[in-house]
Enzyme design. Structure first.
Site, PDB file in Angstrom:
ATOM      1  N   GLU A 126       3.969  -8.242   7.130  1.00 56.88           N
ATOM      2  CA  GLU A 126       2.547  -8.936   6.700  1.00 56.88           C
ATOM      3  C   GLU A 126       2.618  -9.467   6.341  1.00 56.88           C
ATOM      4  OE1 GLU A 126      -0.155  -5.198   6.769  1.00 56.88           O
ATOM      5  OE2 GLU A 126      -0.263  -4.978   8.639  1.00 56.88           O
ATOM      6  N   GLU A 139       2.690  -1.593  13.764  1.00 56.58           N
ATOM      7  CA  GLU A 139       1.838  -0.218  13.406  1.00 56.58           C
ATOM      8  C   GLU A 139       0.107   0.178  13.852  1.00 56.58           C
ATOM      9  OE1 GLU A 139       1.216  -1.509   9.027  1.00 56.58           O
ATOM     10  OE2 GLU A 139       3.178  -1.081   8.585  1.00 56.58           O
ATOM     11  N   ASP A 154       0.667  -1.297  -0.547  1.00 55.15           N
ATOM     12  CA  ASP A 154      -0.281  -0.358   0.362  1.00 55.15           C
ATOM     13  C   ASP A 154       0.807   1.208  -0.194  1.00 55.15           C
ATOM     14  OD1 ASP A 154      -1.995   1.372   0.338  1.00 55.15           O
ATOM     15  OD2 ASP A 154      -2.003   1.544   2.392  1.00 55.15           O
ATOM     16  N   TYR A 161      -5.074  -2.833  13.562  1.00 53.65           N
ATOM     17  CA  TYR A 161      -5.729  -0.959  13.202  1.00 53.65           C
ATOM     18  C   TYR A 161      -7.511  -1.225  13.961  1.00 53.65           C
ATOM     19  CZ  TYR A 161      -2.183  -0.424  10.741  1.00 53.65           C
ATOM     20  OH  TYR A 161      -0.926  -0.029  10.223  1.00 53.65           O
TER      21      TYR A 161
END
Length: 595
Positions: free
Chosen positions: A410, A501, A160, A465
């Site tokens: 990831e 993150e 991303d 997240y």
């Protein structure tokens, strides 16, 4: 491969500047055999994509060409002449007067060629560099190339951030003696107040070696003889986070009594250890505060820029950060040197981002394919990954700022095949450098009950997240989700845990009295919620927010002019959360809040 330096026996010429440029075209299949027929010029170092206003160039998939004339200094007669590229994203091919002299796959690490037999001291030559931005299932990072209905080649990828390409770092021409040092390795330890320095030197040609250790004032504090050995520094000054101190290993190669080569290698005396659920630097528990970052600025793309380097580190100091992760690829060597000198701790990451087809399926709605298979991430992918690890460790192992290797971001660590893919890579990394812990950054799909590789690693680095992709807009519920999962990881593994993150997209200037996603208040409250959880879990050893600054991504409806999770805007203006973080991190100096 040693970083080029000007010494008493070595000289260096920087080849940065404006180069003739064009993308590959069918009517000109071999542009290296003559003058590149183009009126375009591109700056080096910089990605080429945003320098022009042409969509054809920005969206180009395939080779692009840089060309310039280079004059060799006339005083280099009798020396070896080497051409070095600090990077070529993602594949490079180098031609000297039409002859291929070097090629390299892997977009973020250096490569070089001895061109002595192709050039003449005092003469000039035509230098042509091809750069290929193509990504496939067998590259690191991976990607897929397709052809649309109009016959245009399209690149898709699973990371991303924008697939910037080109010569984003410097190009060098340098001279070295025929008999010379070709590799220097330094490993340090501490015995009371004495610094223990083990060194190993590789030499090209028949020469003897002696070394001297110099302090920051240039005073000799230790000396040794031989290509490998141990020296001791009494009353050593340690390299500490926020209080860097660097020594220099002055390597001298001799033929008889004559010094024929001199190479200085800076290093810091410090130790790294994982003990139980603690991360120790010089025997003291360390708590990471900082960010995942990107090499990303307007127009330059991933091009290295010294002014941004200085300003970014000033912002790290202003906000109280002591560390960052080189997400999601190795950064320029200038960045690592700067971190060494200024005491910033670095988690050094490979370019292995996107090894997770489940993420793609979630975004596109396409059927889920297995990540690890002969048709997807396979043995060739693993071999490319292994080579990337070898080159990264070889380049960065002497940096005291580097305290941990992160070998992937990831990956599909919850899928079948993950252990078979990663266990050999973990073993390789530890064999190459037994002195540093190894980690990977785990995606949200990987939970304590289904992750297949976490036990192989020294530190649990988690990307989560809650409150953004899960439980968006409901921070009370997100806090329950987050704490529940974190306690499961802690109970199962008992290892140091780092939130690698966590973040929320934020539009600067958008405000609300409610928990409204994208507002500056939501980003602030989102981060505060995470910090409450971290402070309640003893195993937590750090927090690195996603992201330091807004950055460019590929086109997509889920991104509006890039990723906006930065605490700073892309041009480095602080959002409200930056001030909140500054208050939290003020005075921590590597200690966990409340410790």
């Amino acid at each position: 491969m040693l970083k080029p330096q000007a010494t008493a026996t070595r000289e260096i010429v920087n080849l940065d500047g404006l180069w003739r440029f064009d993308i590959a075209r069918e009517e000109r299949p071999t542009p290296w055999t003559g003058v590149l027929d183009s009126t375009l010029e591109a700056a080096v170092p910089a990605s080429y994509n945003d320098q022009f206003v042409s969509a054809e160039i920005r969206d180009h998939v395939g080779w692009a060409w840089y060309q310039r004339m280079v004059r060799v200094p006339r005083g280099w007669h009798g020396d070896r002449i080497v051409l070095r590229l600090d990077s070529a994203t993602h594949e490079g091919a180098v031609y000297v007067d039409g002859t291929l002299v070097a090629s390299h796959v892997g977009g973020y690490l250096p490569f070089e060629a001895d061109i002595t037999d192709h050039v003449t001291a005092g003469g000039q030559f035509q230098l042509t560099v091809g750069v290929n931005n193509e990504l496939t299932n067998e590259t690191i990072p991976p990607g897929t190339i397709s052809v649309d209905m109009k016959g245009r080649r399209k690149q898709t990828y699973l990371h991303d951030f924008y697939n910037y390409a080109g010569l984003a770092r410097s190009v060098w021409l340098y001279s070295v003696p025929t008999v010379r040092a070709t590799a220097v390795e330094v490993v340090t330890g501490i015995d009371g107040t004495t610094g223990v320095v083990d060194y190993a030197i590789q030499v090209e040609g028949a020469g003897d070696v002696r070394v001297r250790v110099l302090d920051q004032q240039g005073v000799e504090v230790a000396a040794g003889v031989g290509a490998s050995g141990r020296v001791e520094v009494t009353d050593a000054r340690l390299w500490n986070p926020g209080a860097a101190y660097l020594y220099t290993l002055q390597v001298e190669v001799l033929v008889g009594d004559e010094v024929v080569d001199v190479y200085p290698q800076t290093f810091g005396i410090r130790t790294i250890e994982v003990r139980g659920a603690e991360f120790l630097i010089n025997g003291t528990p360390f708590y990471f505060t900082g960010f995942g970052k990107h090499e990303d600025t307007a127009i330059r793309g991933k091009g290295h820029d010294d002014a941004y380097l200085v300003h970014d580190f000033q912002l790290l100091e202003w906000i109280g950060a002591n560390s960052f992760r080189t997400s999601h690829y190795p950064y320029a060597e200038e960045v690592m040197d700067f971190a060494d000198r200024h005491g910033i701790v670095v988690i050094d990451e490979t370019a292995a981002v996107g090894l997770n087809l489940g993420v793609s399926a979630g975004l596109t709605g396409e059927p889920n394919k297995p990540t690890f298979s002969p048709e997807t991430c396979n043995d060739a992918t693993q071999a490319a990954h292994a080579q990337h690890i070898r080159e990264l460790v070889a380049r960065d192992r002497n940096h005291p700022s580097v305290v941990m290797w992160c070998i992937a971001n990831e990956p599909a660590s919850n899928e079948d095949g993950a252990r078979e893919y990663f266990e050999p890579l973990v073993n390789l990394t530890k064999a190459l450098d037994p002195t540093r812990p190894v980690c990977y950054a785990a995606v949200m799909f990987a939970q304590p009950d289904n992750d297949k590789i976490a036990d192989l690693f020294d530190v649990l680095c988690l990307n989560r997240y809650y409150g953004w992709y899960v439980g968006v807009g409901d921070l009370e519920l997100a806090e329950m989700y987050l704490e529940g999962e974190m306690r499961q990881w802690a109970a199962k593994y008992g290892k140091p845990m780092l939130m690698a993150e966590y973040g929320a997209d934020t539009m600067p200037g958008l405000h609300s009295v409610w928990d409204m996603p994208w507002s500056e208040e939501y980003q602030r409250d989102y981060l505060d919620m995470h910090h409450r959880v971290f402070d309640r879990i003893p195993e937590f050893v750090g927090e690195q927010i996603w992201n330091f600054a807004d950055f460019q991504t590929t086109n997509g409806i889920h991104r509006v002019d890039g990723n906006k999770k930065g605490v700073f805007t892309r041009d480095r203006k602080p959002k409200a959360a930056a001030h909140t973080l500054r208050a939290r991190w003020a005075g921590l100096e590597g200690r966990k809040p409340g410790a």
